[in-house]
Design an enzyme around this catalytic site. Structure first.
Site, PDB file in Angstrom:
ATOM      1  N   LYS A 108       9.321  23.021 -13.824  1.00 12.87           N
ATOM      2  CA  LYS A 108       8.459  21.872 -13.534  1.00 12.87           C
ATOM      3  C   LYS A 108       8.027  21.896 -12.068  1.00 12.87           C
ATOM      4  CE  LYS A 108       6.905  17.464 -14.169  1.00 12.87           C
ATOM      5  NZ  LYS A 108       6.979  16.265 -14.973  1.00 12.87           N
ATOM      6  N   HIS A 161       1.525  11.282 -28.052  1.00 10.74           N
ATOM      7  CA  HIS A 161       1.141   9.943 -27.580  1.00 10.74           C
ATOM      8  C   HIS A 161       0.455   9.145 -28.683  1.00 10.74           C
ATOM      9  CE1 HIS A 161       1.209  11.072 -23.017  1.00 10.74           C
ATOM     10  NE2 HIS A 161       2.403  10.891 -23.531  1.00 10.74           N
ATOM     11  N   LYS A 181       4.096  11.795 -11.291  1.00 11.17           N
ATOM     12  CA  LYS A 181       3.277  10.989 -12.196  1.00 11.17           C
ATOM     13  C   LYS A 181       4.005   9.686 -12.459  1.00 11.17           C
ATOM     14  CE  LYS A 181       0.499  14.173 -14.974  1.00 11.17           C
ATOM     15  NZ  LYS A 181       0.211  14.624 -16.356  1.00 11.17           N
ATOM     16  N   GLU A 224      -3.218  18.138 -11.709  1.00  8.94           N
ATOM     17  CA  GLU A 224      -3.686  18.575 -13.026  1.00  8.94           C
ATOM     18  C   GLU A 224      -5.193  18.837 -13.038  1.00  8.94           C
ATOM     19  OE1 GLU A 224      -1.427  16.524 -16.111  1.00  8.94           O
ATOM     20  OE2 GLU A 224      -3.173  16.680 -17.404  1.00  8.94           O
ATOM     21  N   GLU A 261      11.841  18.166 -24.432  1.00  8.05           N
ATOM     22  CA  GLU A 261      11.112  18.560 -23.212  1.00  8.05           C
ATOM     23  C   GLU A 261      11.715  19.832 -22.601  1.00  8.05           C
ATOM     24  OE1 GLU A 261       8.382  16.847 -22.257  1.00  8.05           O
ATOM     25  OE2 GLU A 261       8.635  14.722 -22.793  1.00  8.05           O
ATOM     26  N   HIS A 310       1.847  16.624 -26.303  1.00  8.35           N
ATOM     27  CA  HIS A 310       1.767  15.243 -25.836  1.00  8.35           C
ATOM     28  C   HIS A 310       0.554  14.468 -26.330  1.00  8.35           C
ATOM     29  CE1 HIS A 310       5.187  16.226 -23.412  1.00  8.35           C
ATOM     30  NE2 HIS A 310       5.205  15.035 -22.842  1.00  8.35           N
ATOM     31  N   ASN A 340       1.634  19.180 -20.933  1.00  7.44           N
ATOM     32  CA  ASN A 340       1.286  18.203 -21.964  1.00  7.44           C
ATOM     33  C   ASN A 340       1.351  18.795 -23.369  1.00  7.44           C
ATOM     34  OD1 ASN A 340       0.759  16.257 -19.987  1.00  7.44           O
ATOM     35  ND2 ASN A 340      -1.321  17.023 -19.710  1.00  7.44           N
ATOM     36  N   ARG A 362      -0.978  22.426 -14.718  1.00 12.13           N
ATOM     37  CA  ARG A 362      -0.075  21.327 -15.040  1.00 12.13           C
ATOM     38  C   ARG A 362      -0.325  20.787 -16.450  1.00 12.13           C
ATOM     39  NH1 ARG A 362       2.149  16.372 -11.230  1.00 12.13           N
ATOM     40  NH2 ARG A 362       3.507  15.537 -12.852  1.00 12.13           N
ATOM     41  N   ARG A 369       0.810  -1.226   0.000  1.00 15.81           N
ATOM     42  CA  ARG A 369       0.000   0.000   0.000  1.00 15.81           C
ATOM     43  C   ARG A 369       0.839   1.270   0.000  1.00 15.81           C
ATOM     44  NH1 ARG A 369      -3.053  -3.221   3.476  1.00 15.81           N
ATOM     45  NH2 ARG A 369      -4.816  -4.113   2.360  1.00 15.81           N
ATOM     46  N   HIS A 380       9.924   8.848 -27.063  1.00 22.64           N
ATOM     47  CA  HIS A 380       8.921   9.745 -26.486  1.00 22.64           C
ATOM     48  C   HIS A 380       9.219  11.209 -26.821  1.00 22.64           C
ATOM     49  CE1 HIS A 380       6.064  11.460 -23.670  1.00 22.64           C
ATOM     50  NE2 HIS A 380       7.038  12.194 -23.182  1.00 22.64           N
TER      51      HIS A 380
HETATM   52  N1  LIG Z   1       6.273  10.727 -15.243  1.00 20.63           N
HETATM   53  C1  LIG Z   1       6.344  11.781 -16.034  1.00 20.63           C
HETATM   54  O1  LIG Z   1       5.976  12.896 -15.657  1.00 20.63           O
HETATM   55  C2  LIG Z   1       6.910  11.607 -17.403  1.00 20.63           C
HETATM   56  C3  LIG Z   1       7.247  12.735 -18.175  1.00 20.63           C
HETATM   57  C4  LIG Z   1       7.833  12.530 -19.407  1.00 20.63           C
HETATM   58  C5  LIG Z   1       8.091  11.253 -19.864  1.00 20.63           C
HETATM   59  N2  LIG Z   1       7.751  10.177 -19.101  1.00 20.63           N
HETATM   60  C6  LIG Z   1       8.017   8.800 -19.534  1.00 20.63           C
HETATM   61  O2  LIG Z   1       9.423   8.635 -19.639  1.00 20.63           O
HETATM   62  C7  LIG Z   1       9.682   7.569 -20.535  1.00 20.63           C
HETATM   63  C8  LIG Z   1      10.848   7.899 -21.413  1.00 20.63           C
HETATM   64  O3  LIG Z   1      11.976   8.132 -20.604  1.00 20.63           O
HETATM   65  P1  LIG Z   1      13.448   8.179 -21.228  1.00 20.63           P
HETATM   66  O4  LIG Z   1      13.428   8.982 -22.458  1.00 20.63           O
HETATM   67  O5  LIG Z   1      14.343   8.555 -20.128  1.00 20.63           O
HETATM   68  O6  LIG Z   1      13.673   6.673 -21.729  1.00 20.63           O
HETATM   69  P2  LIG Z   1      14.419   5.398 -21.090  1.00 20.63           P
HETATM   70  O7  LIG Z   1      14.221   5.320 -19.651  1.00 20.63           O
HETATM   71  O8  LIG Z   1      13.973   4.247 -21.920  1.00 20.63           O
HETATM   72  O9  LIG Z   1      15.950   5.683 -21.406  1.00 20.63           O
HETATM   73  C9  LIG Z   1      16.368   5.775 -22.738  1.00 20.63           C
HETATM   74  C10 LIG Z   1      17.540   4.840 -23.042  1.00 20.63           C
HETATM   75  O10 LIG Z   1      18.737   5.390 -22.494  1.00 20.63           O
HETATM   76  C11 LIG Z   1      19.383   4.418 -21.678  1.00 20.63           C
HETATM   77  N3  LIG Z   1      20.077   5.179 -20.645  1.00 20.63           N
HETATM   78  C12 LIG Z   1      19.524   5.828 -19.601  1.00 20.63           C
HETATM   79  N4  LIG Z   1      20.448   6.569 -18.980  1.00 20.63           N
HETATM   80  C13 LIG Z   1      21.615   6.365 -19.623  1.00 20.63           C
HETATM   81  C14 LIG Z   1      22.922   6.880 -19.449  1.00 20.63           C
HETATM   82  N5  LIG Z   1      23.185   7.807 -18.522  1.00 20.63           N
HETATM   83  N6  LIG Z   1      23.894   6.448 -20.278  1.00 20.63           N
HETATM   84  C15 LIG Z   1      23.600   5.554 -21.260  1.00 20.63           C
HETATM   85  N7  LIG Z   1      22.380   5.067 -21.494  1.00 20.63           N
HETATM   86  C16 LIG Z   1      21.394   5.479 -20.684  1.00 20.63           C
HETATM   87  C17 LIG Z   1      18.297   3.517 -21.215  1.00 20.63           C
HETATM   88  O11 LIG Z   1      18.785   2.261 -20.856  1.00 20.63           O
HETATM   89  C18 LIG Z   1      17.412   3.440 -22.452  1.00 20.63           C
HETATM   90  O12 LIG Z   1      17.950   2.527 -23.367  1.00 20.63           O
HETATM   91  C19 LIG Z   1       8.397   7.326 -21.294  1.00 20.63           C
HETATM   92  O13 LIG Z   1       7.830   6.117 -20.865  1.00 20.63           O
HETATM   93  C20 LIG Z   1       7.513   8.491 -20.897  1.00 20.63           C
HETATM   94  O14 LIG Z   1       6.148   8.163 -20.889  1.00 20.63           O
HETATM   95  C21 LIG Z   1       7.184  10.345 -17.887  1.00 20.63           C
HETATM   96 ZN   LIG Z   2       6.903  14.054 -22.135  1.00 21.41          ZN
END
Ligand SMILES: NC(=O)c1ccc[n+]([C@@H]2O[C@H](COP(=O)([O-])OP(=O)(O)OC[C@H]3O[C@@H](n4cnc5c(N)ncnc54)[C@H](O)[C@@H]3O)[C@@H](O)[C@H]2O)c1
Ligand SMILES: [Zn+2]
Length: 335
Positions: free
Chosen positions: A231, A257, A147, A241, A189, A253, A250, A246, A125, A271
């Site tokens: 942020k 998406h 999020k 949101e 971003e 987005h 998006n 907030r 929980r 992304h």
């Molecule tokens: N929660 C939120 O508010 C929010 C906001 C924006 C995006 N997201 C989510 O984030 C995700 C995308 O995140 P991302 O772009 O970080 O992708 P990711 O986590 O897949 O990382 C991208 C790639 O880089 C590699 N990697 C990470 N750090 C590294 C480093 N320092 N050196 C070498 N390789 C490295 C990872 O292994 C992966 O292959 C999506 O699922 C998206 O929906 C969430």
């Molecule tokens: Zn995003």
């Protein structure tokens, strides 16, 4: 030796938490984590790429403060943010004897951060977690704001929760190993904050973006601190949101998406790349996107709140357009 560090706070009353930003901060992680722990033990969740580059370093930093840990290394990639990934992670945490007062460390990009955050919102929980983001996207966006989610066949991030981290530790030096394509995706971003409401920052991006992408440490440090501050401010004003504040985050987005859904959330379109395309609508692929957008969790009463811009730094939220007019619009873009 202490690293030069920027300290910001996400102001959320009892759930407020600090964001620490500094080159080399990973080496001091133990010192920043130790005060939060009730027992000197933690669990690190990461992915294969990040484990290769940083797990030993993080382990040493924890060990230096007498903190023991176990680690779970998940496959790198968006597919890990799934029911299967969630099942594997939550069962591992239970097997490790996680307690509600424990702080699980999410070491990686947005995929690991979103998955770990969601797992920690439901395991026993709810237990605490710490974000240690290692991609530009995660450092400027996903690690802050609480999020958390996984993807399901009907759409991206459709199963999730709001669950704020207890601490965010950002070491921009980790970006030196990040593939150039991932750096570019994260940069979308960064630019987003300029487009939303900060024309000066957009101008800074135009002047310094190339240096940032070429690895300039001062440029990336400035961009990260500025983006995270934006942020943090937006999240503090509208955590869940509910007030169209907030929602501005998006920008790009809903279209983005839909594009990600069309490409199966695969490496074909990252992304950040989808968001970049969404922000300019240049690659809008036709009315099929409208069907995906109908599943967008932001749909209210058949209308999709859209975040549009009147110009640089002048974004706004509107829900005066029905899905039909969105489809017509995308048709016009594709044609
Ligand atoms: N929660 C939120 O508010 C929010 C906001 C924006 C995006 N997201 C989510 O984030 C995700 C995308 O995140 P991302 O772009 O970080 O992708 P990711 O986590 O897949 O990382 C991208 C790639 O880089 C590699 N990697 C990470 N750090 C590294 C480093 N320092 N050196 C070498 N390789 C490295 C990872 O292994 C992966 O292959 C999506 O699922 C998206 O929906 C969430
Ligand atoms: Zn995003």
């Amino acid at each position: 030796m202490e690293t030069a560090m920027t300290r910001l706070t996400v102001e959320l009353g009892a759930r407020s938490y600090p964001i620490l930003i500094g080159e080399g901060l990973l080496d001091e992680l133990g010192a920043h984590v130790a005060p939060l722990l009730k027992r000197p033990r933690t669990m690190i969740v990461t992915d294969t790429h990040v484990a290769d580059a940083y797990l030993a370093k993080v382990g040493a930093a924890l060990g230096a403060e007498g903190i023991s840990f176990s680690s779970l290394v998940l496959p790198a990639g968006e597919a890990t943010k799934s029911w299967e990934g969630l099942a594997r992670l939550t069962e591992w945490l239970i097997g490790e004897g996680v307690e509600r007062s424990d702080h699980v460390i999410a070491l990686g990009g947005g995929v690991i951060g979103d998955l770990v955050g969601f797992a920690c919102s439901i395991v026993k929980r709810g237990c605490a977690f710490i974000q240690v983001p290692t991609t530009l996207l995660a450092q400027v966006d996903s690690s802050v704001g609480g999020k958390t989610a996984i993807n399901v066949p009907a759409g991206k991030n459709l199963i999730g929760a709001f669950h704020q981290p207890a601490l965010v530790v950002i070491d921009p030096a980790t970006l030196t190993t990040l593939p150039r394509r991932e750096l570019g995706a994260g940069y979308a971003e960064v630019v987003k904050y300029g487009l939303i409401d900060d024309a000066d920052f957009f101008a800074w991006c135009e002047a310094n973006g190339a240096a940032l992408l070429a690895g300039d440490a001062a440029a990336r440090a400035y961009a990260i601190a500025h983006s995270v501050a934006a942020k943090a401010r937006i999240v503090a004003a509208d955590e869940r949101e509910t007030q169209d504040i907030r929602a501005l985050l998006n920008l790009g987005h809903s279209f983005g998406h839909a594009l990600e859904a069309e490409t199966g959330y695969s490496e074909r379109l990252l992304h950040g790349e989808a968001v970049a395309a969404g922000m300019v609508l240049a690659n809008a692929g036709g009315a099929a996107l409208a069907a995906h957008m109908a599943h967008d969790k932001k749909v209210r009463g058949g209308k999709l709140p859209l975040i549009l811009t009147r110009g640089i730094g002048q974004s706004f939220v509107t829900d005066e357009y029905g899905l039909d007019s969105v489809a017509d619009f995308l048709d016009a873009q594709a044609g």
